[in-house]
Design a protein around this motif. Structure first.
Motif, PDB file in Angstrom:
ATOM      1  N   GLU A 119       0.838  -1.209   0.000  1.00 42.41           N
ATOM      2  CA  GLU A 119       0.000   0.000   0.000  1.00 42.41           C
ATOM      3  C   GLU A 119       0.869   1.254   0.000  1.00 42.41           C
ATOM      4  O   GLU A 119       0.571   2.219  -0.703  1.00 42.41           O
ATOM      5  N   LEU A 120       1.931   1.253   0.792  1.00 40.63           N
ATOM      6  CA  LEU A 120       2.816   2.410   0.829  1.00 40.63           C
ATOM      7  C   LEU A 120       3.491   2.638  -0.517  1.00 40.63           C
ATOM      8  O   LEU A 120       3.630   3.776  -0.964  1.00 40.63           O
ATOM      9  N   LEU A 121       3.915   1.560  -1.150  1.00 42.73           N
ATOM     10  CA  LEU A 121       4.563   1.679  -2.456  1.00 42.73           C
ATOM     11  C   LEU A 121       3.585   2.149  -3.525  1.00 42.73           C
ATOM     12  O   LEU A 121       3.971   2.856  -4.455  1.00 42.73           O
ATOM     13  N   ALA A 122       2.311   1.791  -3.384  1.00 44.81           N
ATOM     14  CA  ALA A 122       1.311   2.166  -4.386  1.00 44.81           C
ATOM     15  C   ALA A 122       0.776   3.579  -4.175  1.00 44.81           C
ATOM     16  O   ALA A 122       0.659   4.346  -5.135  1.00 44.81           O
ATOM     17  N   THR A 135      12.482   4.683   0.534  1.00 48.86           N
ATOM     18  CA  THR A 135      11.820   5.367   1.643  1.00 48.86           C
ATOM     19  C   THR A 135      11.138   4.353   2.549  1.00 48.86           C
ATOM     20  O   THR A 135      11.254   4.421   3.775  1.00 48.86           O
ATOM     21  N   VAL A 136      10.427   3.411   1.947  1.00 51.66           N
ATOM     22  CA  VAL A 136       9.750   2.382   2.742  1.00 51.66           C
ATOM     23  C   VAL A 136      10.778   1.559   3.501  1.00 51.66           C
ATOM     24  O   VAL A 136      10.637   1.302   4.692  1.00 51.66           O
ATOM     25  N   ARG A 137      11.842   1.164   2.803  1.00 55.26           N
ATOM     26  CA  ARG A 137      12.869   0.332   3.428  1.00 55.26           C
ATOM     27  C   ARG A 137      13.585   1.075   4.550  1.00 55.26           C
ATOM     28  O   ARG A 137      13.763   0.554   5.645  1.00 55.26           O
ATOM     29  N   ASN A 138      14.005   2.311   4.302  1.00 55.42           N
ATOM     30  CA  ASN A 138      14.804   3.050   5.274  1.00 55.42           C
ATOM     31  C   ASN A 138      13.994   3.586   6.448  1.00 55.42           C
ATOM     32  O   ASN A 138      14.513   3.678   7.556  1.00 55.42           O
ATOM     33  N   ASN A 139      12.756   3.979   6.214  1.00 50.78           N
ATOM     34  CA  ASN A 139      11.985   4.634   7.264  1.00 50.78           C
ATOM     35  C   ASN A 139      10.989   3.708   7.951  1.00 50.78           C
ATOM     36  O   ASN A 139      11.106   3.444   9.140  1.00 50.78           O
ATOM     37  N   ILE A 143      11.612   0.622  11.272  1.00 49.38           N
ATOM     38  CA  ILE A 143      10.941   0.676  12.575  1.00 49.38           C
ATOM     39  C   ILE A 143      10.312  -0.679  12.892  1.00 49.38           C
ATOM     40  O   ILE A 143      10.486  -1.224  13.977  1.00 49.38           O
ATOM     41  N   LEU A 144       9.583  -1.243  11.934  1.00 43.20           N
ATOM     42  CA  LEU A 144       8.936  -2.535  12.175  1.00 43.20           C
ATOM     43  C   LEU A 144       9.969  -3.635  12.379  1.00 43.20           C
ATOM     44  O   LEU A 144       9.752  -4.553  13.166  1.00 43.20           O
ATOM     45  N   THR A 145      11.107  -3.542  11.701  1.00 46.86           N
ATOM     46  CA  THR A 145      12.166  -4.527  11.898  1.00 46.86           C
ATOM     47  C   THR A 145      12.746  -4.415  13.299  1.00 46.86           C
ATOM     48  O   THR A 145      12.983  -5.419  13.964  1.00 46.86           O
ATOM     49  N   LYS A 146      12.966  -3.188  13.766  1.00 51.44           N
ATOM     50  CA  LYS A 146      13.481  -2.997  15.119  1.00 51.44           C
ATOM     51  C   LYS A 146      12.502  -3.515  16.164  1.00 51.44           C
ATOM     52  O   LYS A 146      12.883  -3.931  17.245  1.00 51.44           O
TER      53      LYS A 146
END
Length: 166
Positions: A119-122, A135-139, A143-146
């Motif tokens: 959804e974010l990419l679209a 942007t999705v990967r870095n931001n 957070i969700l990975t952390k």
């Protein structure tokens, strides 16, 4: 540990009890809504396996938003630079909480997170265009990975290990 299946209205359910590791008192767990006895037995077997492996998650009404803003963010804020803290707050308030905040933390699954990324990419920008993959990967993804929110069991177990839930 004791458990079994039982008829519940027009469907079936499972139940089991086990000692609580923290208090030593016996705790009872159950879930209903299975169409057949066999389905309830299979679900019970899966839950008992999770329980023995340490991946069982007790029922909780904690939402993603409550966990992020009331427990996780205050716990990590002291270790972050002010700019990182500001970026986390912005990404939580602009992207993560509007999309995932109302979900119960236990309902947050890997497929739901993958759908959120799509959804974010679209159409993740305020003007309706998609966010860049970087942007999705870095931001957002960072957070969700952390948080280790790749699946709900890991999220709850991580929170408990960090002393963030009751």
């Amino acid at each position: 540990m004791r458990g079994g299946t039982r008829r519940h209205g027009k469907g079936w359910g499972w139940f089991f009890s086990a000692p609580d590791p923290a208090t030593g008192k016996r705790r009872f767990y159950s879930r209903n809504g299975f169409p057949t006895k066999k389905a309830a037995q299979e679900a019970l077997s899966a839950e008992l396996a999770r329980f023995h492996n340490g991946a069982f998650v007790e029922p909780s009404k904690l939402t993603v938003e409550a966990f992020l803003l009331e427990q996780w963010l205050p716990a990590v804020e002291g270790r972050l630079r002010s700019s990182t803290r500001a970026n986390y707050r912005t990404n939580l308030q602009v992207h993560i909480i509007p999309a995932l905040g109302a979900l119960k933390l236990q309902r947050l699954t890997a497929p739901r997170i993958a759908s959120f990324y799509s959804e974010l990419l679209a159409d993740g920008r305020r003007d309706g265009k998609g966010l860049a993959p970087k942007t999705v990967r870095n931001n957002v993804s960072s957070i969700l990975t952390k948080l280790c929110l790749t699946d709900r069991a890991r999220a709850i177990m991580t929170a408990r290990e960090a002393g963030l839930t009751d």
